[in-house]
Write a protein that holds these residues in place. Structure first.
Motif, PDB file in Angstrom:
ATOM      1  N   THR A 116       0.896  -1.154   0.094  1.00  0.00           N
ATOM      2  CA  THR A 116      -0.029   0.007   0.009  1.00  0.00           C
ATOM      3  C   THR A 116       0.855   1.250   0.045  1.00  0.00           C
ATOM      4  OG1 THR A 116      -0.081  -0.295   2.483  1.00  0.00           O
ATOM      5  CG2 THR A 116      -1.942  -0.932   1.078  1.00  0.00           C
ATOM      6  N   ILE A 117       0.271   2.435  -0.268  1.00  0.00           N
ATOM      7  CA  ILE A 117       0.947   3.871  -0.337  1.00  0.00           C
ATOM      8  C   ILE A 117       0.504   4.670   0.675  1.00  0.00           C
ATOM      9  CG2 ILE A 117       1.278   5.825  -1.807  1.00  0.00           C
ATOM     10  CD1 ILE A 117       0.782   3.817  -4.433  1.00  0.00           C
ATOM     11  N   GLY A 118       1.289   5.066   1.563  1.00  0.00           N
ATOM     12  CA  GLY A 118       1.009   5.890   2.614  1.00  0.00           C
ATOM     13  C   GLY A 118       1.123   7.411   2.076  1.00  0.00           C
ATOM     14  N   ALA A 119       0.092   8.360   2.286  1.00  0.00           N
ATOM     15  CA  ALA A 119       0.031   9.664   1.655  1.00  0.00           C
ATOM     16  C   ALA A 119      -0.437  10.438   2.931  1.00  0.00           C
ATOM     17  CB  ALA A 119      -1.128   9.539   0.722  1.00  0.00           C
ATOM     18  N   PRO A 120      -0.095  11.891   2.666  1.00  0.00           N
ATOM     19  CA  PRO A 120      -0.175  12.904   3.672  1.00  0.00           C
ATOM     20  C   PRO A 120      -1.828  12.858   4.228  1.00  0.00           C
ATOM     21  CG  PRO A 120       1.224  13.803   1.923  1.00  0.00           C
ATOM     22  CD  PRO A 120       0.389  12.333   1.663  1.00  0.00           C
ATOM     23  N   LEU A 121      -1.828  13.030   5.444  1.00  0.00           N
ATOM     24  CA  LEU A 121      -3.220  13.379   5.989  1.00  0.00           C
ATOM     25  C   LEU A 121      -3.496  14.401   6.969  1.00  0.00           C
ATOM     26  CD1 LEU A 121      -4.159   9.541   6.771  1.00  0.00           C
ATOM     27  CD2 LEU A 121      -5.249  10.778   4.859  1.00  0.00           C
ATOM     28  N   GLY A 122      -4.572  14.896   7.115  1.00  0.00           N
ATOM     29  CA  GLY A 122      -4.532  16.030   8.091  1.00  0.00           C
ATOM     30  C   GLY A 122      -4.635  15.346   9.632  1.00  0.00           C
ATOM     31  N   ASP A 123      -3.938  16.147  10.518  1.00  0.00           N
ATOM     32  CA  ASP A 123      -3.641  15.626  11.884  1.00  0.00           C
ATOM     33  C   ASP A 123      -5.137  15.122  12.383  1.00  0.00           C
ATOM     34  OD1 ASP A 123      -2.253  15.096  14.331  1.00  0.00           O
ATOM     35  OD2 ASP A 123      -2.972  17.067  14.969  1.00  0.00           O
ATOM     36  N   GLY A 124      -4.871  13.676  12.859  1.00  0.00           N
ATOM     37  CA  GLY A 124      -6.136  12.917  13.274  1.00  0.00           C
ATOM     38  C   GLY A 124      -7.121  12.448  12.446  1.00  0.00           C
ATOM     39  N   GLY A 125      -6.628  12.658  10.894  1.00  0.00           N
ATOM     40  CA  GLY A 125      -7.602  12.201   9.797  1.00  0.00           C
ATOM     41  C   GLY A 125      -7.245  10.666   9.401  1.00  0.00           C
ATOM     42  N   HIS A 126      -8.241  10.139   9.223  1.00  0.00           N
ATOM     43  CA  HIS A 126      -8.232   8.685   8.617  1.00  0.00           C
ATOM     44  C   HIS A 126      -8.870   8.429   7.242  1.00  0.00           C
ATOM     45  CE1 HIS A 126      -6.800   7.255  12.580  1.00  0.00           C
ATOM     46  NE2 HIS A 126      -7.855   8.135  13.055  1.00  0.00           N
ATOM     47  N   GLY A 127      -8.415   7.728   6.286  1.00  0.00           N
ATOM     48  CA  GLY A 127      -8.943   7.327   5.144  1.00  0.00           C
ATOM     49  C   GLY A 127      -7.472   6.821   4.179  1.00  0.00           C
ATOM     50  N   ALA A 128      -8.035   7.302   2.842  1.00  0.00           N
ATOM     51  CA  ALA A 128      -7.005   7.017   1.983  1.00  0.00           C
ATOM     52  C   ALA A 128      -5.609   7.495   2.407  1.00  0.00           C
ATOM     53  CB  ALA A 128      -7.290   7.624   0.494  1.00  0.00           C
ATOM     54  N   GLY A 129      -4.754   6.802   2.465  1.00  0.00           N
ATOM     55  CA  GLY A 129      -3.352   7.300   2.913  1.00  0.00           C
ATOM     56  C   GLY A 129      -2.783   6.186   4.059  1.00  0.00           C
ATOM     57  N   ASP A 130      -3.946   5.797   4.577  1.00  0.00           N
ATOM     58  CA  ASP A 130      -3.687   5.010   5.912  1.00  0.00           C
ATOM     59  C   ASP A 130      -3.228   3.785   5.258  1.00  0.00           C
ATOM     60  OD1 ASP A 130      -4.653   6.648   8.077  1.00  0.00           O
ATOM     61  OD2 ASP A 130      -6.471   5.688   8.193  1.00  0.00           O
ATOM     62  N   VAL A 131      -2.368   3.086   6.044  1.00  0.00           N
ATOM     63  CA  VAL A 131      -1.605   1.809   5.599  1.00  0.00           C
ATOM     64  C   VAL A 131      -1.861   0.731   6.652  1.00  0.00           C
ATOM     65  CG1 VAL A 131      -0.164   2.779   4.094  1.00  0.00           C
ATOM     66  CG2 VAL A 131       0.704   1.940   6.202  1.00  0.00           C
ATOM     67  N   PRO A 132      -2.383  -0.320   6.302  1.00  0.00           N
ATOM     68  CA  PRO A 132      -2.330  -1.505   7.436  1.00  0.00           C
ATOM     69  C   PRO A 132      -0.978  -1.913   7.839  1.00  0.00           C
ATOM     70  CG  PRO A 132      -3.089  -2.355   5.295  1.00  0.00           C
ATOM     71  CD  PRO A 132      -2.655  -0.881   5.109  1.00  0.00           C
ATOM     72  N   LEU A 133      -0.851  -2.070   8.906  1.00  0.00           N
ATOM     73  CA  LEU A 133       0.600  -2.526   9.612  1.00  0.00           C
ATOM     74  C   LEU A 133       0.445  -3.921  10.195  1.00  0.00           C
ATOM     75  CD1 LEU A 133       2.030   0.637  11.003  1.00  0.00           C
ATOM     76  CD2 LEU A 133       2.463  -0.153   8.850  1.00  0.00           C
ATOM     77  N   ASP A 134       1.468  -4.754   9.986  1.00  0.00           N
ATOM     78  CA  ASP A 134       1.630  -6.072  10.850  1.00  0.00           C
ATOM     79  C   ASP A 134       3.116  -5.972  11.416  1.00  0.00           C
ATOM     80  OD1 ASP A 134       1.482  -8.427  12.174  1.00  0.00           O
ATOM     81  OD2 ASP A 134       1.088  -9.474  10.404  1.00  0.00           O
ATOM     82  N   LEU A 135       3.150  -5.743  12.687  1.00  0.00           N
ATOM     83  CA  LEU A 135       4.282  -5.726  13.576  1.00  0.00           C
ATOM     84  C   LEU A 135       4.083  -6.536  14.611  1.00  0.00           C
ATOM     85  CD1 LEU A 135       4.630  -1.530  13.481  1.00  0.00           C
ATOM     86  CD2 LEU A 135       5.902  -3.388  11.988  1.00  0.00           C
TER      87      LEU A 135
END
Length: 153
Positions: free
Chosen positions: A19-38
Motif C-alpha cells: 500500500t501507499i501512505g500519503a499525507p493526511l490531516g492531523d487526526g485524519g483517517h482514510g486514503a493514505g492510511d496503511v495497514p501494518l503488521d508488526l
C-alpha cells in the motif's frame, strides 16, 4: 542485463505488492492510511543511510515474511524500487515491476513481497524504515536473479 521499465507509483499499480501512505490531516483517517503488521516482534523505526546505488542495477531480491516494511525518503527526492509478488517462490523478470516513488508518500510492502531497493542516482540518500528489530537477521530471504536487472526509463 535486463532493463526494467519504471512506472509512476499508483494505488492500483502497487496493490499486488503493498500500500501507499500519503499525507493526511492531523487526526485524519482514510486514503493514505496503511495497514501494518508488526505483531511478530519488536518494531524498529530508524533512518537508513544508503550509498552507492547510482548504477541502478541489482542481482538479487529480498523478502520479509513476518512484517509489513515501510520505506520513505527524508530528503524530498523521488526514488526507485523493484517488487515482485509475495506468492512467487523465486522471481523472474516477468514477475518484477519497477516503480518511481514520489517524495510526498511512502510505501508499505506487504508481508513476503520481494523487493530490491531503494535505488537512486545520488551518491547517498537517507530513508525512514519501519520493520522489526530482527528483520535483517531472522526474516531475510534472498533470491539471486538469473541475470542482473537495471532500472530503465
Amino acid at each position: 542485463m535486463n532493463t526494467l521499465t519504471v512506472t509512476e507509483l499508483t494505488t492500483e499499480g502497487f496493490a499486488p505488492f503493498g500500500t501507499i501512505g500519503a499525507p493526511l490531516g492531523d487526526g485524519g483517517h482514510g486514503a493514505g492510511d496503511v495497514p501494518l503488521d508488526l505483531s511478530h516482534g519488536k518494531p524498529r523505526f530508524y533512518i537508513m543511510r544508503l550509498e552507492d546505488r547510482a548504477d541502478l542495477t541489482f542481482e538479487q531480491m529480498a523478502r520479509h515474511d513476518r512484517v509489513t516494511q515501510c520505506l520513505g525518503t527524508v530528503d524530498g527526492l523521488p526514488w526507485l524500487i523493484a517488487v515482485a509478488p509475495a506468492g512467487v517462490k523465486e522471481p523472474t523478470l516477468d514477475d518484477i515491476r519497477a516503480f518511481r516513488v514520489p517524495p510526498n508518500c511512502f510505501i508499505a510492502l506487504a508481508r513476503g513481497t520481494w523487493h530490491a531497493g531503494p535505488y537512486f542516482t545520488e551518491d547517498r540518500r537517507d530513508f525512514y524504515n519501519l520493520e522489526l528489530a530482527d528483520t535483517n537477521t531472522a526474516d531475510y530471504t534472498t533470491c539471486r536473479l538469473v541475470a542482473p536487472a537495471r532500472f530503465g526509463p
